[in-house]
Write an enzyme that holds these catalytic residues in place. Structure first.
Site, mmCIF file in Angstrom:
data_model
loop_
_atom_site.group_PDB
_atom_site.id
_atom_site.type_symbol
_atom_site.label_atom_id
_atom_site.label_comp_id
_atom_site.label_asym_id
_atom_site.label_seq_id
_atom_site.Cartn_x
_atom_site.Cartn_y
_atom_site.Cartn_z
ATOM 1 N N HIS A 105 0.832 -1.202 0.000
ATOM 2 C CA HIS A 105 0.000 0.000 0.000
ATOM 3 C C HIS A 105 0.868 1.254 0.000
ATOM 4 C CE1 HIS A 105 0.758 -0.829 4.295
ATOM 5 N NE2 HIS A 105 0.531 0.457 4.525
ATOM 6 N N HIS A 107 0.688 5.379 1.031
ATOM 7 C CA HIS A 107 0.019 6.459 1.753
ATOM 8 C C HIS A 107 0.111 7.703 0.876
ATOM 9 C CE1 HIS A 107 -0.004 4.492 5.800
ATOM 10 N NE2 HIS A 107 0.994 3.817 5.246
#
Length: 143
Positions: A105, A107
């Site tokens: 992932h 941010h």
């Protein structure tokens, strides 16, 4: 070196399967972007591939291409939606490097001059605030 296998029960895998709700910002066949429930700044979004990848070290290169293009698209929309002076994009690989959820992932965090990042604590943001912030980014993506 990566020794651990991908955990299909990590929180992002559960979000991808619809087992845990999220405030979605963007979704296509390959990628999901949603609001971070413990934002470090207003408009903090997480962008994840739908493909099972522990982190960037084991991700299929084809996954990375579509993922990073979406990170860029979401970053531009978040900067516009929150009138940000800049965007911080962070990505961590393995626990020693700061990774706490073992699903790849990114941010995407809108930044404003003079406003420091909040700690990524255990305090969850109010759902109504997250929904409103998601709506701002979705509007910017559509425009």
């Amino acid at each position: 070196m990566i020794n651990a296998a991908y955990d299909t029960n990590n929180i992002f895998a559960k979000i991808l399967r619809g087992e845990i709700p999220s405030h979605k910002v963007y979704e296509d066949d390959n990628v999901l972007a949603f609001m971070d429930v413990m934002p470090q700044a207003e408009g903090h979004v997480l962008v994840v591939p739908k493909a099972a990848s522990r982190n960037i070290l084991d991700a299929d290169p084809a996954t990375l291409g579509t993922l990073i293009a979406t990170v860029q698209r979401v970053a531009i929309a978040a900067q516009d939606a929150f009138d940000a002076d800049g965007i911080t994009i962070m990505q961590f690989n393995e626990a020693l490097a700061g990774q706490s959820v073992f699903h790849l992932h990114f941010h995407v965090i809108p930044r404003k001059e003079g406003v420091p990042l909040k700690p990524h604590s255990g305090k969850m943001e109010d759902g109504a605030v997250l929904a409103a912030n998601a709506a701002k980014i979705k509007e910017s993506l559509a425009g």
